[in-house]
Design an enzyme around this catalytic site. Structure first.
Site, mmCIF file in Angstrom:
data_model
loop_
_atom_site.group_PDB
_atom_site.id
_atom_site.type_symbol
_atom_site.label_atom_id
_atom_site.label_comp_id
_atom_site.label_asym_id
_atom_site.label_seq_id
_atom_site.Cartn_x
_atom_site.Cartn_y
_atom_site.Cartn_z
ATOM 1 N N THR A 41 -35.066 68.759 28.990
ATOM 2 C CA THR A 41 -35.817 67.661 28.376
ATOM 3 C C THR A 41 -35.090 66.338 28.511
ATOM 4 O O THR A 41 -35.674 65.331 28.905
ATOM 5 C CB THR A 41 -36.081 67.965 26.891
ATOM 6 O OG1 THR A 41 -36.929 69.115 26.797
ATOM 7 C CG2 THR A 41 -36.766 66.788 26.207
ATOM 8 N N CYS A 42 -33.804 66.318 28.190
ATOM 9 C CA CYS A 42 -33.070 65.048 28.166
ATOM 10 C C CYS A 42 -33.104 64.348 29.519
ATOM 11 O O CYS A 42 -33.412 63.164 29.599
ATOM 12 C CB CYS A 42 -31.629 65.295 27.728
ATOM 13 S SG CYS A 42 -30.656 63.780 27.647
ATOM 14 N N ARG A 205 -38.513 58.461 8.614
ATOM 15 C CA ARG A 205 -38.066 59.211 7.448
ATOM 16 C C ARG A 205 -36.716 59.865 7.738
ATOM 17 O O ARG A 205 -36.489 60.429 8.791
ATOM 18 C CB ARG A 205 -39.109 60.290 7.103
ATOM 19 C CG ARG A 205 -38.759 61.155 5.901
ATOM 20 C CD ARG A 205 -39.943 62.043 5.552
ATOM 21 N NE ARG A 205 -40.333 62.906 6.665
ATOM 22 C CZ ARG A 205 -39.818 64.111 6.891
ATOM 23 N NH1 ARG A 205 -38.878 64.595 6.106
ATOM 24 N NH2 ARG A 205 -40.240 64.833 7.922
ATOM 25 N N HIS A 436 -13.560 38.640 17.323
ATOM 26 C CA HIS A 436 -14.465 37.501 17.192
ATOM 27 C C HIS A 436 -14.634 36.784 18.538
ATOM 28 O O HIS A 436 -13.669 36.668 19.298
ATOM 29 C CB HIS A 436 -13.886 36.531 16.158
ATOM 30 C CG HIS A 436 -14.745 35.341 15.917
ATOM 31 N ND1 HIS A 436 -15.893 35.390 15.154
ATOM 32 C CD2 HIS A 436 -14.623 34.058 16.345
ATOM 33 C CE1 HIS A 436 -16.435 34.185 15.111
ATOM 34 N NE2 HIS A 436 -15.695 33.359 15.829
#
Length: 451
Positions: A41-42, A205, A436
């Site tokens: 599937t992947c 969910r 940063h």
């Protein structure tokens, strides 16, 4: 009769392939059968082609931001057949790698559907031959499910979207999980008018509520129509399109309908009942912590067990099985604190406990949260924001969960998952010097709890 193989693997997806290769490296005689394409599937109809489509869709956002950064891009256009062809070439390349890696490891590859005849034998349906094995591993994954309503056969499933000859102008999607949300976002950016219908109040969910709300709002801001608290009741052909009746009585029209209401373990017709392999109500193979089924010689890994349907989990389960059974190196997969990502736009990624789970399991917690406009959008007209959130145990100071919804969320959470898995504290996050300017620096500069 002596077994022909030490291990016979049914299914050449991520978990089955890893188990086969590792077992062979330990000296086992291994065969693997696959009725479709190697990679499962992947690789063939899931993670890989979907991510390629997601990346293609995000050029729409880049083109929109470009003028603010000094670029002039006149009339960009999108060619769906060209993308699909490029995707097909990449999938074929990966499938070839899977086959070659198996064969170079000494694994016998068989292009056939295989079913279980008894505790130590499988039958290949391609030629009706019988093969014996000391151990059998079920690694057949899952399959897309359709809702049982009138006209369900008129709907597409996720597999179909990868093979469409052309994109529909409008698409109605039923579902609110990974697949529904990811396809809603990518197709909307490729020019499809998308309506998403979900039975719950809010999409996704199981994820953190703040992230769910953030992503749902972002999708709506991008023009995706989201209807919650509803289900599909019926689908009818309407000319070349579809007429859909909802549970609240509304009737909607779309060129096509996608059912993305989940996947089920792919165990139909494998012969499990014939050999006494126990399954649950969804058809998943019941296994113990070592992936052994109720039949001592039969094992199962990956989505077919319905434990945690993620490719990296299937790979680890396959590896643990092979090391334990053939390598004299027993170990078990820890299914806790596994990072997950939804490749929507913006991305949502998470590791550890949600705020709700932490309140239920731990009780006294602190929440650190920030929302900001990413630097990639500050010189453009885009108003999207990134959400980051830490869930912390108030007594031990341990970081219980990291949740990000925004650009590069999956890349950020993959690194944060290491800290969560190690049991890092909020003080250790605080002691880490920020990088940063980056979005991820926010995770180590949050100082004031919001709850």
């Amino acid at each position: 009769m002596a077994a022909e193989f030490d291990l016979f693997v049914i299914g050449a997806g991520s978990g089955g392939v890893r188990a086969a290769r590792v077992a062979a490296s330990h000296g086992a005689r291994v065969a693997i059968a696959e009725e479709s394409r190697f990679g499962g599937t992947c690789v063939i109809r899931g993670c890989v082609p979907k991510k390629l489509f997601v990346l293609a869709s995000r050029f729409a956002d880049a083109f929109e931001r470009a003028p603010g950064y000094g670029w002039t891009i006149d009339h960009p256009s999108f060619d769906w057949p060209r993308l699909r062809e490029a995707k097909d070439q990449e999938i074929s390349r990966l499938e070839g790698i899977y086959r070659r890696n198996l064969e170079s490891s000494g694994v016998k590859t068989l292009a056939s559907r295989a079913v279980i005849e008894d505790a130590h034998a499988v039958r290949l349906l391609a030629d009706d031959s019988l093969i014996s094995a000391r151990h059998i591993l079920i690694a057949t994954g899952g399959r897309a499910a359709r809702t049982a309503i009138p006209g369900a056969e008129l709907a597409l499933i996720s597999d179909d979207l990868f093979e469409l000859s052309k994109l529909p102008q409008t698409l109605l999607i039923e579902g609110g999980g990974f697949i529904a949300v990811e396809f809603a976002c990518l197709l909307a950016r490729l020019g499809v008018g998308v309506t998403l219908v979900y039975r719950g109040e809010r999409i996704l969910r199981g994820f953190d509520d703040d992230c769910r709300a953030h992503l749902q709002a972002a999708m709506q801001d991008h023009g995706i129509r989201i209807i919650t608290g509803c289900t599909l009741q019926s689908i009818k052909a309407q000319g070349a399109g579809r007429e859909v009746r909802l549970s609240d009585g509304r009737v909607l029209e779309a060129d096509a309908v996608l059912m993305a209401t989940g996947r089920v373990p792919n165990t139909q017709g494998l012969g499990l009942e014939r050999v006494g392999v126990s399954t649950d109500a969804r058809g998943a193979v019941k296994v113990d912590a070592d992936s052994r089924s109720s039949q001592a010689s039969i094992w199962a890994v990956g989505d077919v067990t319905d434990r945690l349907a993620l490719t990296p989990v299937a790979i680890r389960e396959g590896h643990a099985f092979a090391d334990t059974v053939f390598g004299s190196k027993p170990w078990r997969v820890d299914h806790r604190d596994v990072p997950v990502a939804v490749f929507a736009t913006p991305e949502l990624a998470s590791v550890g406990l949600t705020e709700t789970q932490a309140r239920e399991q731990v009780g006294d917690i602190k929440i650190f949260r920030t929302s900001f406009r990413p630097m990639s959008s500050v010189l453009s007209t885009r108003l999207e924001r990134t959400l980051m959130k830490l869930v912390v145990d108030a007594r031990s100071d341990r970081v219980l969960g990291v949740h990000v919804c925004g650009e590069d969320a999956a890349e950020i959470v993959q690194m944060a998952a290491i800290a969560v898995k190690m049991g890092a504290t909020k003080a250790q996050f605080d002691a880490t010097v920020a990088l940063h300017p980056s979005a991820a620096e926010e995770l180590v500069t949050l100082r004031t709890p919001v709850a």
